[in-house]
Design a protein around this motif. Structure first.
Motif, mmCIF file in Angstrom:
data_model
loop_
_atom_site.group_PDB
_atom_site.id
_atom_site.type_symbol
_atom_site.label_atom_id
_atom_site.label_comp_id
_atom_site.label_asym_id
_atom_site.label_seq_id
_atom_site.Cartn_x
_atom_site.Cartn_y
_atom_site.Cartn_z
ATOM 1 N N GLY A 135 0.963 -1.303 -0.033
ATOM 2 C CA GLY A 135 -0.051 0.107 0.303
ATOM 3 C C GLY A 135 1.207 1.633 -0.496
ATOM 4 N N VAL A 136 1.641 0.919 0.432
ATOM 5 C CA VAL A 136 2.654 2.275 0.723
ATOM 6 C C VAL A 136 3.019 2.519 -0.219
ATOM 7 N N LEU A 137 4.089 1.385 -1.217
ATOM 8 C CA LEU A 137 4.882 1.866 -2.299
ATOM 9 C C LEU A 137 3.525 1.636 -3.191
ATOM 10 N N TRP A 138 2.443 1.824 -3.780
ATOM 11 C CA TRP A 138 1.694 1.980 -4.444
ATOM 12 C C TRP A 138 1.388 3.733 -4.147
ATOM 13 N N LEU A 139 1.305 4.230 -3.038
ATOM 14 C CA LEU A 139 0.775 5.230 -2.880
ATOM 15 C C LEU A 139 1.955 6.387 -4.065
ATOM 16 N N THR A 140 3.123 5.975 -3.540
ATOM 17 C CA THR A 140 4.474 6.343 -4.541
ATOM 18 C C THR A 140 5.166 5.996 -5.441
ATOM 19 N N VAL A 141 5.209 5.157 -6.290
ATOM 20 C CA VAL A 141 5.005 4.248 -7.416
ATOM 21 C C VAL A 141 4.070 3.421 -8.217
ATOM 22 N N GLU A 142 3.715 3.702 -9.237
ATOM 23 C CA GLU A 142 2.694 3.042 -10.279
ATOM 24 C C GLU A 142 3.347 1.430 -10.478
ATOM 25 N N PRO A 143 3.041 0.989 -10.295
ATOM 26 C CA PRO A 143 3.510 -0.716 -10.696
ATOM 27 C C PRO A 143 2.871 -1.067 -11.827
ATOM 28 N N GLU A 144 3.438 -1.886 -12.761
ATOM 29 C CA GLU A 144 3.242 -1.759 -13.914
ATOM 30 C C GLU A 144 1.527 -3.684 -13.528
ATOM 31 N N ALA A 145 2.507 -3.824 -13.142
ATOM 32 C CA ALA A 145 1.639 -5.407 -12.485
ATOM 33 C C ALA A 145 0.859 -5.613 -10.645
ATOM 34 N N PRO A 146 -0.167 -5.117 -10.464
ATOM 35 C CA PRO A 146 0.164 -4.682 -9.123
ATOM 36 C C PRO A 146 -0.163 -6.008 -7.961
ATOM 37 N N LEU A 147 -1.279 -6.667 -8.404
ATOM 38 C CA LEU A 147 -1.165 -8.456 -8.007
ATOM 39 C C LEU A 147 0.133 -9.093 -7.738
ATOM 40 N N LEU A 148 1.015 -9.283 -8.585
ATOM 41 C CA LEU A 148 2.213 -9.546 -9.262
ATOM 42 C C LEU A 148 2.864 -8.892 -7.744
ATOM 43 N N VAL A 149 2.854 -7.080 -8.583
ATOM 44 C CA VAL A 149 4.022 -6.657 -6.555
ATOM 45 C C VAL A 149 3.949 -7.154 -5.395
ATOM 46 N N PHE A 150 2.322 -7.516 -5.250
ATOM 47 C CA PHE A 150 1.892 -7.774 -3.844
ATOM 48 C C PHE A 150 2.339 -9.535 -3.463
ATOM 49 N N ALA A 151 1.868 -10.072 -4.446
ATOM 50 C CA ALA A 151 2.226 -11.423 -4.255
ATOM 51 C C ALA A 151 4.035 -11.902 -4.203
ATOM 52 N N PHE A 152 5.364 -10.753 -5.270
ATOM 53 C CA PHE A 152 6.072 -11.154 -5.061
ATOM 54 C C PHE A 152 6.850 -10.217 -3.254
#
Length: 245
Positions: A119-136
């Protein structure tokens, strides 16, 4: 099955009764992610890395934040309950069930910690694949949670064990990450716990992809850690004269 559920509930209650655990899980991600990002923002451009240093720093801060919190939780869980575990085993509690409940609780709390970091990362960097980012992020946390549990089983001393986990996580995140200061790292760094999770996370954030080879390597790493922590935990319980199952 009933003992497994009771063990899970007991471990969760123990975690929540320690305010420091909750504070670390909720506050530390913001400090680490933004702190690491600002530190990387001051570094010179990296010819082999296309990502903006500030964003790359935040990504590395997120994976380090998950790893350090999960690793310390694993360590503390094993050490703080050591004597209680022995008494439970001596009264007939299966050590394998005992360890399974602890690792399952660790994995569950680690997923929550990964969610906070995500959640904190998403507020500052827009990830291309959010679900994968959370999973990894969760996968990196599980690796370090089990690593912390292994350190706690091998070295049941809180101060020394914490130093081992913290030093390893800092060195791991620094050498496994992309930075000008760590550009010429030796080949054995690819066997560090965070190297392949970091590769997976960076690809998911900046490209929306991942390499199956990295994922397989992390899966194997988790399996090896499970075998090691089970063997050490079992040996510890046998040393105490408590079980033969």
């Amino acid at each position: 099955m009933n003992r497994f559920a009771v063990g899970i509930r007991s471990n969760v209650r123990t975690f929540l009764r320690t305010p420091l655990n909750v504070v670390l899980a909720l506050v530390l991600p913001l400090v680490v992610i933004e702190g690491w990002g600002q530190a990387m923002a001051g570094l010179p451009p990296m010819p082999t890395v296309e990502a903006i240093p500030l964003d790359l720093g935040r990504v590395l801060g997120a994976i380090f934040g998950v790893a350090i919190i999960a690793g310390l939780m694993g360590l503390v869980q094993m050490i703080s309950a050591r004597e209680a575990d022995r008494r439970l085993v001596q009264t007939g509690y299966s050590p394998r069930t005992l360890l399974a409940t602890r690792l399952a609780t660790l994995a569950g709390v680690t997923i929550v910690v990964a969610g906070v970091n995500f959640g904190v990362l998403w507020l500052t960097v827009e990830p291309e694949a959010p679900l994968l980012v959370f999973a990894f992020l969760a996968l990196a946390g599980v690796v370090y949670a089990f690593l912390g549990a292994l350190v706690g089983a091998v070295l049941p001393r809180l101060f020394e064990g914490s130093l081992v986990v913290v030093f390893l996580a800092m060195m791991d995140a620094f050498l496994s990450g992309d930075s000008p200061l760590a550009a010429d790292v030796p080949d054995f760094v690819q066997y560090f716990p965070l190297y392949h999770p970091k590769e997976l996370l960076q690809s998911a954030v900046f490209d929306g992809t991942f390499a199956a080879g990295d994922l397989a390597f992390v899966g194997g790493y988790v399996l090896v850690l499970l075998v090691l922590v089970t063997a050490v935990f079992g040996a510890t319980m046998r040393t105490s004269g408590g079980w033969s199952a």
